[in-house]
Design an enzyme around this catalytic site. Structure first.
Site, PDB file in Angstrom:
ATOM      1  N   LYS A  41       1.015  -1.196   0.168  1.00 61.63           N
ATOM      2  CA  LYS A  41       0.260  -0.042  -0.031  1.00 61.63           C
ATOM      3  C   LYS A  41       0.790   1.200  -0.065  1.00 61.63           C
ATOM      4  O   LYS A  41       1.934   1.242   0.230  1.00 61.63           O
ATOM      5  CB  LYS A  41      -0.965  -0.125   1.264  1.00 61.63           C
ATOM      6  CG  LYS A  41      -0.336   0.001   2.440  1.00 61.63           C
ATOM      7  CD  LYS A  41      -0.947  -0.397   3.745  1.00 61.63           C
ATOM      8  CE  LYS A  41      -0.187  -0.115   5.278  1.00 61.63           C
ATOM      9  NZ  LYS A  41      -1.090  -0.880   6.298  1.00 61.63           N
ATOM     10  N   TYR A 269      15.678  30.598   6.030  1.00 62.11           N
ATOM     11  CA  TYR A 269      14.670  31.483   6.554  1.00 62.11           C
ATOM     12  C   TYR A 269      14.703  31.312   8.289  1.00 62.11           C
ATOM     13  O   TYR A 269      15.217  30.368   8.870  1.00 62.11           O
ATOM     14  CB  TYR A 269      13.302  30.213   6.540  1.00 62.11           C
ATOM     15  CG  TYR A 269      12.521  30.599   5.072  1.00 62.11           C
ATOM     16  CD1 TYR A 269      12.181  31.594   4.770  1.00 62.11           C
ATOM     17  CD2 TYR A 269      12.694  29.359   4.221  1.00 62.11           C
ATOM     18  CE1 TYR A 269      11.550  31.702   3.266  1.00 62.11           C
ATOM     19  CE2 TYR A 269      12.173  29.614   3.032  1.00 62.11           C
ATOM     20  CZ  TYR A 269      11.527  30.498   2.551  1.00 62.11           C
ATOM     21  OH  TYR A 269      11.052  30.809   1.143  1.00 62.11           O
TER      22      TYR A 269
HETATM   23  C1  LIG Z   1      -0.334  -1.726   6.695  1.00 69.21           C
HETATM   24  C2  LIG Z   1      -0.971  -2.974   7.391  1.00 69.21           C
HETATM   25  C3  LIG Z   1       0.036  -4.240   7.484  1.00 69.21           C
HETATM   26  C4  LIG Z   1       1.415  -4.252   7.371  1.00 69.21           C
HETATM   27  O1  LIG Z   1       2.274  -3.545   8.703  1.00 69.21           O
HETATM   28  P1  LIG Z   1       3.782  -3.651   8.900  1.00 69.21           P
HETATM   29  O2  LIG Z   1       3.779  -3.230  10.202  1.00 69.21           O
HETATM   30  O3  LIG Z   1       4.173  -2.584   7.892  1.00 69.21           O
HETATM   31  O4  LIG Z   1       4.154  -5.012   8.454  1.00 69.21           O
HETATM   32  C5  LIG Z   1      -0.915  -5.193   7.910  1.00 69.21           C
HETATM   33  N1  LIG Z   1      -1.751  -5.375   8.079  1.00 69.21           N
HETATM   34  C6  LIG Z   1      -2.777  -4.321   7.932  1.00 69.21           C
HETATM   35  C7  LIG Z   1      -4.212  -4.291   8.005  1.00 69.21           C
HETATM   36  C8  LIG Z   1      -2.361  -3.074   7.469  1.00 69.21           C
HETATM   37  O5  LIG Z   1      -2.900  -2.091   7.545  1.00 69.21           O
END
Ligand SMILES: *Cc1c(COP(=O)(O)O)cnc(C)c1O
Length: 378
Positions: A41, A269
């Site tokens: 994702k 800045y």
């Molecule tokens: C993002 C996510 C993961 C992965 O988590 P990590 O700590 O990056 O391994 C797993 N399950 C769900 C439901 C998530 O939203």
């Protein structure tokens, strides 16, 4: 960097061999019989979803997970064939996109189950059910699933192929009791569904810290994001046995200008940095839009020819100034490493996260869209 001639020399290097190494390393650590869902994702946590997914599919990833239907379609259009779980489910009007691209939605409301089932004209719609066992985010509450299972059972043309939950504190050793409670609540939920005649093929709980720290949570499928990108340093507790990991992303740029700044003059800045000595200040073409947190102003370090240089003054939107007084070899065009290694010196995303009060995931996710990803390895 030939790929970058004709453009601003600011890039993120993505080491696909390191990604593959991490995938295999996690597989070995959790047990090769356990299936691995590669979580890609958010553009693979900023690393580039399509090239990462292609490499992971070639390495044997069993599943992919993304947050949105749009992200799932992007993978399908890139010819990814393994099942894709849409962690965030779908929104009204996306049912046919889900079905036509053979995406597997996570469902956390009954109306979603009804919508996907009635949109599916032929075979039953396949869905995974999200259970809230203590995270308090989306998901049917663990203590109310009896009624939920009854309602789901009454929906024609729906196949529940998975039950899942998500941990709130799997990365905190001193909160293991809570994680164990989540594991036990989930086991109860599975019983309830079995009692109603459901036989979901997938029962998954573990994210990266769950899979490493809580072997009981591995079940038959683990959902791994951070570890694939080598980001174990801040989500796996110190001192815990862990898979060997390699960082996947480096962020680099090149010096655009070097100037002498006399002692006593201030720069940037807010004039927050004042040269204590006659200094050489280099300006580099990268800023907070590119994902270098502004809170790294006067705090962070970068690497030039293996030597550390301090960020001098505010990080601005497109530029950062650094003190190269002690780096004789620094010149216009010298490569500057903001994340990654050069010689014996390394800056990890975890280091930047530690200085800016966040986690490494937010750092790599935050590398901006105008920073081209250059893929190496394979
Ligand atoms: C993002 C996510 C993961 C992965 O988590 P990590 O700590 O990056 O391994 C797993 N399950 C769900 C439901 C998530 O939203």
């Amino acid at each position: 960097m030939n790929e970058l001639s004709g453009q601003r020399p600011t890039w993120a290097e993505i080491d696909l061999d390191a990604l593959a190494f991490n995938f295999r390393s996690v597989k070995k650590f959790v047990g090769s019989e356990i299936e691995q869902m590669a979580v890609v994702k958010a553009n693979a946590y900023g690393h580039g979803a399509v090239p990462c997914a292609r490499r992971l599919e070639a390495e044997g990833a069993d599943w992919f997970a993304v947050a949105t239907v749009e992200e799932g379609i992007e993978l399908r259009q890139a010819a990814i064939t393994k099942p894709i779980l849409i962690l965030g489910g779908f929104w009204p009007g996306q049912e046919l996109q889900v079905l036509n691209h053979t995406l597997t939605p996570v469902i956390y409301r009954i109306d979603q189950a009804e919508a996907i089932a009635s949109a599916s004209k032929h075979e039953p719609a396949i869905a995974h059910i999200k259970i809230d066992t203590g995270m308090g985010r989306v998901g049917f509450r663990w203590d109310a699933v009896g009624e939920v299972a009854d309602l789901l059972a009454a929906i024609p043309n729906l196949k529940i192929d998975g039950l899942m939950t998500h941990f709130a504190v799997a990365d905190k050793l001193d909160e293991s009791d809570f994680t164990n409670e989540q594991i036990s609540r989930f086991a109860d939920v599975v019983e309830v569904f079995h009692g109603r005649g459901f036989r979901p093929r997938y029962l998954d709980l573990a994210n990266s810290p769950g899979a490493v720290v809580h072997p009981l949570s591995r079940s038959t499928l683990v959902r791994i994001g951070g570890l694939l990108y080598g980001l174990g340093g801040d989500v796996i507790p110190k001192g815990v046995d862990r898979p060997e990991l390699k960082p996947v992303m480096s962020v680099k740029t090149k010096i655009a200008m070097i100037k002498r700044v006399p002692a006593g003059e201030a720069i940037g800045y807010g004039l927050t940095y004042r040269a204590e000595r006659d200094s050489l200040i280099a300006t580099i073409p990268i800023g907070y839009h590119d994902g270098v947190p502004r809170s790294l102003s006067n705090k962070g370090q970068v690497i030039i020819n293996g030597k550390f240089a301090w960020i001098a003054g505010r990080v601005s939107m497109d530029w950062i100034t650094i003190d190269v007084t002690d780096i004789d070899s620094a010149e216009v065009g010298s490569v500057v490493t903001l994340i990654g290694s050069d010689g014996d010196s390394t800056v990890l995303a975890e280091d930047i996260a530690g200085l800016t009060n966040t986690i490494s995931y937010e750092i790599t996710c935050g590398i901006g869209s105008r920073v081209p990803r250059i893929f190496v390895g394979e």
